[in-house]
Every structure is written in C-alpha cells, then in structure tokens.
Design an enzyme around this catalytic site. Structure first.
Site, PDB file in Angstrom:
ATOM      1  CE  LYS A 269      -3.392   2.595   2.787  1.00 34.41           C
ATOM      2  NZ  LYS A 269      -4.306   2.605   3.935  1.00 34.41           N
ATOM      3  CG  ASP A 274      -5.414   7.884   4.768  1.00 29.68           C
ATOM      4  OD1 ASP A 274      -6.271   8.600   4.219  1.00 29.68           O
ATOM      5  OD2 ASP A 274      -5.689   6.813   5.363  1.00 29.68           O
ATOM      6  CE  LYS A 281      -6.466   8.435   8.185  1.00 30.64           C
ATOM      7  NZ  LYS A 281      -7.244   7.325   8.760  1.00 30.64           N
ATOM      8  CG  ASP A 292      -1.979   5.014   4.909  1.00 26.80           C
ATOM      9  OD1 ASP A 292      -1.909   3.927   5.522  1.00 26.80           O
ATOM     10  OD2 ASP A 292      -3.018   5.422   4.363  1.00 26.80           O
ATOM     11  CG  ASP A 351      -9.890   7.500   6.621  1.00 25.03           C
ATOM     12  OD1 ASP A 351      -8.809   7.473   6.005  1.00 25.03           O
ATOM     13  OD2 ASP A 351      -9.965   7.584   7.869  1.00 25.03           O
ATOM     14  CD  GLU A 353      -6.662   5.483   2.298  1.00 20.03           C
ATOM     15  OE1 GLU A 353      -7.672   5.569   3.023  1.00 20.03           O
ATOM     16  OE2 GLU A 353      -5.555   5.132   2.731  1.00 20.03           O
ATOM     17  NE  ARG A 355     -11.170  -0.877   2.981  1.00 19.27           N
ATOM     18  CZ  ARG A 355     -11.820  -1.113   4.112  1.00 19.27           C
ATOM     19  NH1 ARG A 355     -13.017  -1.655   4.113  1.00 19.27           N
ATOM     20  NH2 ARG A 355     -11.263  -0.811   5.271  1.00 19.27           N
TER      21      ARG A 355
END
Ligand code: BES
Ligand code: ZN
Ligand code: ZN
Length: 509
Positions: A269, A274, A281, A292, A351, A353, A355
């Site tokens: 990933k 993020d 967030k 991230d 959020d 994101e 996946r």
C-alpha cells in the site's frame, strides 16, 4: 562495518570491549573460563565476587561491566545476561545485539567490539545478531541540523569480531551477508517512511524504486502515469488519486534471477499521505499518516534484499502510489467507481482508500499469473484494537501460504496472527446501488471486512494479506525497533522468499 570470526579464545584480541553472553542457569566462573582457560585466578575470583556483590544474575538484559585490567587484551569486559538457556532464541539474540548497538553508539571509542554471544555454531543466531546490530544502530537524521550538539553523529562501531568455536567459515559468511543485507534493507525502508509526505510524494517513491533498478542489472522498473492507468481502467485507484495535486505513480519493479523457479508478486500500500479524503481524519489521526506508504516501503526493501543476495527467485513489486487528499476533484461519499476487473464500488467512506488502490493492484497482479500474491498494507485502525502493537494481522485464501509467512515471521522476530475471512463478512459490504461498498459497519470486524473486500479482486490466485497498521509505527524505541516507521515486514517477507527459493531447490534436486 567489518565482520570477523574468531574460533579460539578471545582474550588476546585487542578491542575496545569484549561482551560475554551469560545464561542465568550456569556458573559465571565456568563462562569466564571460556574466554581463556588460563585466566588469572585472582582476576577471575574478583569478577565472580563483584557479580555476587552487585547481585548480577544474568537475567535477560542485565549487564555488568569491568576494566580489562591487562588480564585480557580488550579494554573492557561486559557480562551480558541472556536469561535462561532454554529461552534464548534468535529473537532474544537479535534484541540483545540491537540493545548493545544502541548502548555503544552513544559512547566514544567503541570502534572494535568482540561479541561472544553463545551462538553455539548456529547460523540463524549469528544472522539475528548481525540484523539486530544494524537495526539498533539506525537513526534518521536527514532533516536535523548537524551543528546542534545533540545531533552530532555518534561514533559508529567499525568492526565486530564474533567468537564461536564451531561455526564453519562458509556458514559464517552466508549468515553475516544475509543479516547485513536484511538489516540494511529494513533501514532503507525506514528512511522512506520517515521522510515527510511533502518530500516522499508518489513521484519520489517511484524514483526510489527506479534507483533500485539502476543499481542492479537483474532489476527492471516501469512507472505508469495517469494516462496508462486510465487506459487499463483502474477506476478504483484513479478515484483515490483525484483529490490530490500530486500525480499518481503506478510502480512496477521486477527482480528476476536466471535460475528462478518461483514467481511471487508483492503488493505494498503506497498512500504517501492519508488525510482521509472528504471523510476527513481528525488532527491527531492524521499526524502520522505519512506512514501510510509503509507497505510500499517494505516491499521495496524486500526486493532490494533479494537482488543484493541474488536469491534464485522472481519477485515483482507493485505499488499503486498516490495521496488521499480532499482537494476539489476528490471522491465524494456516495460516488461509484468501476474497478479494473469491471466490478463497481460505492464509496461510503473515502478514508477506506487503501483497499481501493489495492483492488486494482490485485487485479493487475492476477493477470501476471504468479505462484502467489502477498499484499502488505497499513489498512485498518481496527487491527490495533484486535492485536495491539504485538503482531500484524494476516489473512488469506490459501492456508499453506499463510502458515509459511507466519512461520517466517516467527523466525525473523516479526509476529503475525491470523484473522478469519468468513463469508458472513461479505454481508457488510453489500450495496444497494453497486456490487459492493468500500467500508463495512463501524466497529464490526473491520480488519476482516477489509480483507474480504480485497478477496473479491484476487480471482482465486494463492494470496495472503498482511495488515500492519498496528505495528508499522512506534512512538518510542523498543528492543530492535526504532521509533518512527518500523518497516515491519521486510524481515518476515525476506525470510519467506529465502525459504521459498530454497524449497524449490530441494524439491528439484
Ligand atoms: N491508513 C488508515 C489505517 C491506519 C490507521 C493506518 C492507523 C495506520 C494507523 C486507513 O486508510 C483507514 O483510514 N482505515 C479506516 C477504514 C474505515 C473507514 C473502514 C479505519 O481503519 O478507520
Ligand atoms: Zn484512510
Ligand atoms: Zn490509509
């Protein structure tokens, strides 16, 4: 740093310090005699006496220090507790070595260190000691002003002599090389994670990947830009990227050994920041979100290790790198995306994101027809609730693959705990308007739901998913781990690929 082997008594080695590992359940006198059976009785008795006086019991991490006093050639002698003999495994040796490296890095003049760590001829313990030393010596100082006194680089150890009477030279060289490369590649990945998102952009991450290809002929790198991604129909990945001014970069890096019999795809990933997107967030939730891309950093570190060790295997690293930002073009909750495999996704939470980017990376990976796909991602906050900071979550569709990775984790000192992928979790991803939603119900098996979402894009290929959101970041150093980005997974996946390459050799001979 030079690594040497000493097979006989270390008492004549002129070094700054000699570290002697001591088990809790043995006599200190007997261990001291292993330095040199001819050791002067008066000095030996004095040390035994002082150990008693100071209540040194050789419990794990306990240590006591003496001057060499001309009785041994080293300036200092440190007795270092290893705890009970039966409990001393590779993980303990790795931690001991890291703690020593950290302790010595702050001292001047510890340039030549002799380690008699009771390796008992075992190359796995030696490898762990070398890894631990490199991990414990790591610090990140790209942005610190060197003129500040506290930031002045500490004097690093230049030479380590390992004392072991039984290991042979070939095994010694191999274990040192593997330990050194895996330690250095973990530190390489840590440097990528530690750099702030303003500098470690998707483009910079792609450049770092490309630099691995430049330095090695067996590694090739291809970076796809937005036009190519549009062409491939990666609507899920594109959806995440469009809220940011930073252009997306799809990284495709391949290491191919000429004698390779196995082809593994590693997906990391690579969200370089993020923010949560429009499902924003909180300020504190965002503070460490430069991490991230830790999955991406880890797989780059693993590929670097495999290429440097020239392991007979083919590894392809895929990173769908982008930022998750709430810019004017950002995804809206309720938007529907069409992924590369044609499935549609209702975005109920921007959020979730990771996946979305992984979904298209997985479809792409399946088309390469590898023997196995492993993805590694800082995917869900829920894995912290389930497992804390002790272990990463692991899921998959082939138990043998999951078990082999867990076993590699065990050997390399990185723990995994398996979470289920029950069909029931699919219910939570049902959408009224699309094939799935991207996020399940809050507070209900969110790590497994994320895994279940990914499974929809795997198309039956042997696959394992590692969720490192709980173990990827530390606020305080802990044993062999530094504070900041841990680069979790470099060790476990490197051990895993080394054993995969080995297995094929055995079954083919
Ligand atoms: N990057 C985060 C997960 C994360 C959390 C990583 C903490 C490292 C530390 C991920 O993209 C995320 O935000 N996941 C959401 C998913 C949810 C909306 C279904 C989460 O876990 O809250
Ligand atoms: Zn997120
Ligand atoms: Zn994320």
């Amino acid at each position: 740093m030079e690594l040497n082997l000493r097979k006989s008594s270390p008492s004549s080695i002129e070094a700054d310090v000699l570290v002697l590992g001591v088990f809790q359940d043995e006599s200190i006198e007997d261990v001291l005699k292993t330095i040199d059976p001819e050791l002067a009785d008066d000095w030996l008795n004095e040390i035994v006496h002082l150990c008693k006086a100071e209540s040194f019991k050789a419990k794990n991490k306990e240590s006591i220090s003496f001057f060499g006093s001309g009785k041994i050639a080293a300036r200092r002698l440190i007795l270092f507790g290893l705890g009970k003999t039966a409990e001393c495994d590779a993980s303990r040796i790795r931690k001991t070595s890291a703690n020593l490296a950290r302790q010595f890095a702050s001292k001047e003049g510890y340039k030549h260190v002799v380690l008699q760590l009771r390796l008992d001829g075992r190359s796995d313990l030696l490898q762990a000691a070398v890894e631990g030393w490199l991990l414990g010596s790591y610090s990140f100082h790209f942005y610190k002003n060197p003129s500040e006194e506290e930031n002045v680089a500490t004097i690093k150890t230049e030479k380590i002599t390992f004392v072991d009477g039984t290991i042979n030279e070939t095994d010694f060289a191999k274990a040192c090389r593997q330990g050194r490369v895996i330690g250095e590649c973990t530190n390489f990945a840590r440097d990528l994670i530690a750099q702030p998102a303003c500098d470690m952009t998707p483009s910079k991450l792609a450049e770092s990947a490309q630099s691995l290809a430049v330095s090695k002929g067996s590694v090739t790198c291809e970076i796809l830009d937005v036009e190519a991604i549009l062409e491939l129909g990666m609507g899920a990945y594109l959806g995440v990227a469009k809220g940011s001014h930073e252009p997306l970069k799809f990284i495709n890096l391949k290491y191919n050994h000429k004698n390779s019999k196995k082809f593994i795809v590693l997906i990391g990933k690579g969200i370089t920041f993020d923010s949560g997107g429009l499902s924003l967030k909180t300020a504190s939730g965002m503070e460490t979100m430069k991490q991230d891309m830790a999955g991406a950093a880890a797989v780059l570190g693993v590929l670097k290790a495999m290429s440097e060790l020239e392991v007979p295997i083919t590894v392809q690293v895929i990173v769908a790198a982008c930022e998750n930002m709430p810019g004017g073009g950002a995804l809206r909750p309720g938007d529907i995306l069409r992924a590369m495999n044609g499935k549609t996704i209702e975005v109920n939470n921007t959020d979730a994101e990771g996946r979305l980017t992984l979904a298209d990376a997985l479809t792409y990976a399946c088309r390469l027809k590898p023997d196995a796909i492993v993805d590694i991602a800082t995917l869900t906050g829920a894995v912290v609730t389930a497992l804390g900071r002790a272990a990463a979550g692991i899921m998959g569709n082939e138990q043998a693959l999951v078990s082999r990775i867990m076993e590699s984790g065990e050997r390399s000192g990185e723990k995994f705990w398996q979470l289920p992928l029950f069909d029931e979790y699919k219910e939570a991803l049902k959408s009224d308007v699309a094939d799935f939603k991207n996020a399940g119900s809050r507070g209900e098996a969110a790590t497994s739901c994320a895994g279940m979402f990914l499974k929809e894009f795997v198309n039956g290929a042997p696959w394992a998913h590692l969720d490192i959101a709980g173990v990827g970041w530390l606020d305080k150093e802990k044993e062999e781990l530094n504070k900041g980005g841990v680069a979790f997974g470099v060790r476990a996946l490197s051990y895993f690929l080394l054993s995969e390459a080995d297995q094929r050799n055995v079954s083919n001979s």
